[in-house]
Structures are given as C-alpha cells and as structure tokens.
Enzyme design. Structure first.
Site, PDB file in Angstrom:
ATOM      1  N   TYR A   1      -7.413  -2.589  12.156  1.00  0.00           N
ATOM      2  CA  TYR A   1      -6.431  -1.620  11.655  1.00  0.00           C
ATOM      3  C   TYR A   1      -7.007  -0.206  11.735  1.00  0.00           C
ATOM      4  CZ  TYR A   1      -3.794   1.162   8.335  1.00  0.00           C
ATOM      5  OH  TYR A   1      -3.085   2.178   7.748  1.00  0.00           O
TER       6      TYR A   1
ATOM      7  N   THR B   1      -5.642   7.051   8.460  1.00  0.00           N
ATOM      8  CA  THR B   1      -6.038   6.302   7.265  1.00  0.00           C
ATOM      9  C   THR B   1      -7.515   6.473   6.940  1.00  0.00           C
ATOM     10  OG1 THR B   1      -6.371   4.041   6.442  1.00  0.00           O
ATOM     11  CG2 THR B   1      -6.265   4.292   8.812  1.00  0.00           C
TER      12      THR B   1
HETATM   13  N1  UFG Z   1      -7.463  -5.365  -5.741  1.00  0.00           N
HETATM   14  C1  UFG Z   1      -7.602  -6.298  -6.765  1.00  0.00           C
HETATM   15  N2  UFG Z   1      -6.573  -7.170  -6.962  1.00  0.00           N
HETATM   16  C2  UFG Z   1      -5.439  -7.177  -6.222  1.00  0.00           C
HETATM   17  C3  UFG Z   1      -5.316  -6.228  -5.172  1.00  0.00           C
HETATM   18  C4  UFG Z   1      -6.358  -5.344  -4.961  1.00  0.00           C
HETATM   19  O1  UFG Z   1      -8.612  -6.322  -7.462  1.00  0.00           O
HETATM   20  O2  UFG Z   1      -4.557  -8.024  -6.455  1.00  0.00           O
HETATM   21  C5  UFG Z   1      -8.535  -4.368  -5.555  1.00  0.00           C
HETATM   22  C6  UFG Z   1      -9.175  -4.352  -4.177  1.00  0.00           C
HETATM   23  O3  UFG Z   1     -10.235  -5.278  -4.105  1.00  0.00           O
HETATM   24  C7  UFG Z   1      -9.614  -2.891  -4.060  1.00  0.00           C
HETATM   25  C8  UFG Z   1      -8.531  -2.133  -4.829  1.00  0.00           C
HETATM   26  O4  UFG Z   1      -7.935  -3.109  -5.697  1.00  0.00           O
HETATM   27  O5  UFG Z   1     -10.836  -2.692  -4.761  1.00  0.00           O
HETATM   28  C9  UFG Z   1      -7.455  -1.550  -3.923  1.00  0.00           C
HETATM   29  O6  UFG Z   1      -6.976  -2.570  -3.055  1.00  0.00           O
HETATM   30  P1  UFG Z   1      -5.628  -2.388  -2.189  1.00  0.00           P
HETATM   31  O7  UFG Z   1      -5.384  -3.698  -1.519  1.00  0.00           O
HETATM   32  O8  UFG Z   1      -4.556  -1.849  -3.061  1.00  0.00           O
HETATM   33  O9  UFG Z   1      -5.997  -1.253  -1.149  1.00  0.00           O
HETATM   34  P2  UFG Z   1      -7.244  -1.120  -0.144  1.00  0.00           P
HETATM   35  O10 UFG Z   1      -8.155  -0.087  -0.733  1.00  0.00           O
HETATM   36  O11 UFG Z   1      -7.845  -2.413   0.193  1.00  0.00           O
HETATM   37  O12 UFG Z   1      -6.553  -0.596   1.176  1.00  0.00           O
HETATM   38  C10 UFG Z   1      -5.625   0.457   1.179  1.00  0.00           C
HETATM   39  C11 UFG Z   1      -4.566   0.175   2.229  1.00  0.00           C
HETATM   40  C12 UFG Z   1      -5.130   0.252   3.608  1.00  0.00           C
HETATM   41  C13 UFG Z   1      -5.876   1.534   3.802  1.00  0.00           C
HETATM   42  C14 UFG Z   1      -6.893   1.724   2.709  1.00  0.00           C
HETATM   43  C15 UFG Z   1      -7.533   3.064   2.880  1.00  0.00           C
HETATM   44  O13 UFG Z   1      -4.045  -1.127   2.036  1.00  0.00           O
HETATM   45  O14 UFG Z   1      -4.071   0.199   4.529  1.00  0.00           O
HETATM   46  O15 UFG Z   1      -6.260   1.649   1.449  1.00  0.00           O
HETATM   47  O16 UFG Z   1      -8.234   3.412   1.761  1.00  0.00           O
HETATM   48  F1  UFG Z   1      -6.517   1.503   4.973  1.00  0.00           F
END
Ligand code: UFG
Length: 335
Positions: free
Chosen positions: A146, A122
């Site tokens: 994680y 990841t």
């Molecule tokens: N976000 C929002 N609103 C939401 C959900 C997310 O604004 O309801 C934002 C987050 O703050 C972030 C972006 O959208 O800026 C993406 O968030 P995600 O939760 O979709 O994904 P993450 O980037 O936090 O994490 C994902 C996976 C992890 C992995 C990571 C690696 O969930 O398992 O990508 O880049 F490790």
C-alpha cells in the site's frame, strides 16, 4: 452554469475522504464534479446538486468528456485502494489501482490541459520512521505494498511536473477519523478496521468488544500511538492546496497532514468512554503485524506554507462526530 464557476474533478468523491472534500469545495463556492466507480463509495454520499459520473479514472474518453463539458481546471485524486493487509495479500491490485491507474489518469489530465492535481498520499510511505515526529524529508521506506504503491505515484508526479505544464500537491495523510460536523457524511464502509470507527461501533453495541492490539510498544502506556486528524480539517487542507497550486503554477508541494501530536490506543478508548459516558469492553490482544510503535506528523511545513489552521484538533470532538455519524448511518442502513 459550469462555465462561470471553477470546476474541480474529484475522483473517489463518493468515498470517505473524497465526499468530505466535495462538501468543503461546495461550501467554499467551487463546483465539485465527482467521478467514482462505486466499488467502495456510495452514491448517496454525493450531494444531489453535484454532477456525478459513474466510471473509472482510466477511461480516457470519459475524462475528456467531463473536462470539456464541466470546464474542469484542477483535480483531486482520492480514488484508490486503502487496506494495508489486503495490499500484502494482493499487491497486484494495489499497484493497479494506486499506481498504474494514477499514471493513466494523470496522462488524461495532461492531454486535456488540466494543470493541477492534489494527490492522496499517506504516512505509510515512511514505513517505520527513524525520527519522531516524522518530517517530509525523512527517508521513505514503506513496509507494505500500500505504502509503496502510493510512493511510486509521488515519484511519477515529481517527474511529470518537471516535464509538463503541470503542478501537484501530494498530501501524506496520518490517521484520518471523525465525520462532517453537520452529519452530511462520514466513514461508511462495512467491516472497517480503523480504531475510532471500530470503537464507536462497539460503543453503539454493534460489536461485543474492542481489541487493543499490543500493550508492549515503546510508548507512554505500551499501546500504539497515532496522530488522528479530523477528516474536515483534512478536507480544508485540500482547499488550501488547490488555491496554492492555482496561484503558484511553478510550485509543487509534498506535505504531511496531521496535528503533530499522538494519542495511544488506550487514550482513544478513554475518549470514547468519556464521550458516551459508558465503558467499552476492552480485550487485550497481541500486536498486529507491521504496526509501528508511534506515528506522529511533523506538520510545520503545511502550517507554514498554507497557513492551515485546524478547527477540530480535539480527540473528544473527533470521537463525538464519529459517533454522531455512526448513529446517522444506522438509520440509513435501516431505511
Ligand atoms: N488498533 C487497535 N484495535 C483495533 C484497531 C486498531 O488496537 O481494533 C490500533 C492499531 O494497532 C494501531 C492504532 O490502533 O496502533 C491505529 O490503527 P488503525 O488501523 O486505525 O490505523 P493504522 O495506523 O494502522 O493505519 C492508518 C490507515 C492506513 C495509513 C496509516 C498511516 O489505515 O491506511 O494509518 O498512518 F497508511
């Protein structure tokens, strides 16, 4: 039948990314074989003609039986835990499922002469990278258990491949999204937190609103930027990795999987509005703990080494497929 086909063991093959890898393997003429404990996966996500074993990857007797009976030549290891905030609350679970269980599984592979493994790593192993886009040789300083639990497995694979007749490909996924274009699988977990999944749920009226977690990041419009990759393009990368491992048994690979460009949260929500021809109810909220401003892959290595050519490098297509799957899923849930 299994004797004359190349059988590939897919752990977590009933889950989101694993089930798409199963489809890609089948479509390419391989014989996927699934082991999944169904804790987060779904039995219906595995096609009926794919051999399915309900069980755990640490069960040495079961792995030995599957390898022998199904003529397994390589494995793809998707099984694991993937929720970042949960890993902070319960690190023991993550070091068990992602690190300790992977060690045991790899040991079973070695003992049973399975010589190739593709491992789901990841972008979370980078933590908050110093340079963007982030290349494979950037320092890996995870900011949550994680990411650390996956990084430790990368380290194990490096040492194990040096000591045994065994090679691996660790693929560092960026933000995986979308669903099978033919509607055969998609992200199905209840209570998901991923942006595109949550946004299409909101678009279909299953949530009242969608939160924007922070508008004060150092990005083009202040919202967080991520590299969203279509799950079917990611599955294709696994097929290329498999071929590379089998053709070059002396080589191992560690490669980013992303498109190399980022979209902000606001741009993603704009895409959902465009695709649905409607307006999401957006609510600006505070930052979520531990969110980096931007996370974008330098993907030159996978392009060069595997000649990976993505088919769905288009945010509107990713959203369209995610939305299509969300509709199919609601029919399944009602059935
Ligand atoms: N976000 C929002 N609103 C939401 C959900 C997310 O604004 O309801 C934002 C987050 O703050 C972030 C972006 O959208 O800026 C993406 O968030 P995600 O939760 O979709 O994904 P993450 O980037 O936090 O994490 C994902 C996976 C992890 C992995 C990571 C690696 O969930 O398992 O990508 O880049 F490790």
């Amino acid at each position: 039948m299994a004797q004359d086909k190349r059988s590939i063991l897919v752990t977590g093959g009933a889950g989101y990314i694993g089930s798409h890898a199963v489809l890609a393997l089948k479509d390419a003429g391989y014989n996927p074989v699934v082991i999944d404990n169904l804790v987060t996966g779904f039995r219906w996500a595995v096609p009926d003609d794919v051999p399915f074993y309900e069980g755990n990857v640490v069960d040495g007797a079961l792995i030995a039986q599957i390898v022998k009976h199904e003529n397994i030549v390589a494995a793809m290891h998707f099984a694991g835990s993937v929720v970042v905030p949960e890993s902070v609350e319960n690190p023991l679970k993550y070091y068990q499922n992602n690190t300790a269980n992977s060690r045991e599984f790899i040991e079973h592979l070695i003992h049973n002469n399975v010589r190739h493994l593709i491992f789901s790593s990841t972008a979370a192993t980078y933590g908050i990278p110093e340079q963007m886009p982030v290349a494979e040789d950037c320092p890996q300083i995870p900011i949550n258990p994680y990411g650390m639990s996956k990084l430790m497995t990368e380290y194990m694979l490096r040492d194990i491949s040096a000591a045994h007749d065994f090679n691996f490909c660790a693929l560092r996924y960026f933000n995986v999204a979308g669903a099978d274009p033919q509607g055969r699988s998609g992200q199905s977990t209840a209570g998901a937190t991923h942006l595109i999944k949550v946004a299409v749920e909101a678009a279909l009226g299953r949530r009242d609103s969608i939160g924007i977690f922070g508008t004060d990041f150092d990005t083009k419009d202040g919202s967080g930027v991520r590299d969203y990759i279509h799950v079917s393009d990611l599955a294709q990368a696994h097929l290329l990795a498999l071929q590379a491992l089998m053709n070059n048994p002396q080589n191992s690979y560690t490669l980013n999987c992303g498109y190399g460009h980022g979209f902000s949260v606001i741009e993603v929500l704009d895409a959902v509005d465009r695709v649905t021809n409607a307006k999401l109810n957006r609510v600006i909220q505070g930052r979520r703990a531990g969110d980096p401003d931007a996370l974008v892959a330098d993907n030159r290595a996978i392009m060069a080494q595997f000649n990976w050519t993505p088919q769905y490098n288009d945010l509107d297509i990713i959203v369209t497929h995610a939305l299509q799957w969300e509709r199919i899923l609601s029919q399944k849930n009602m059935a």
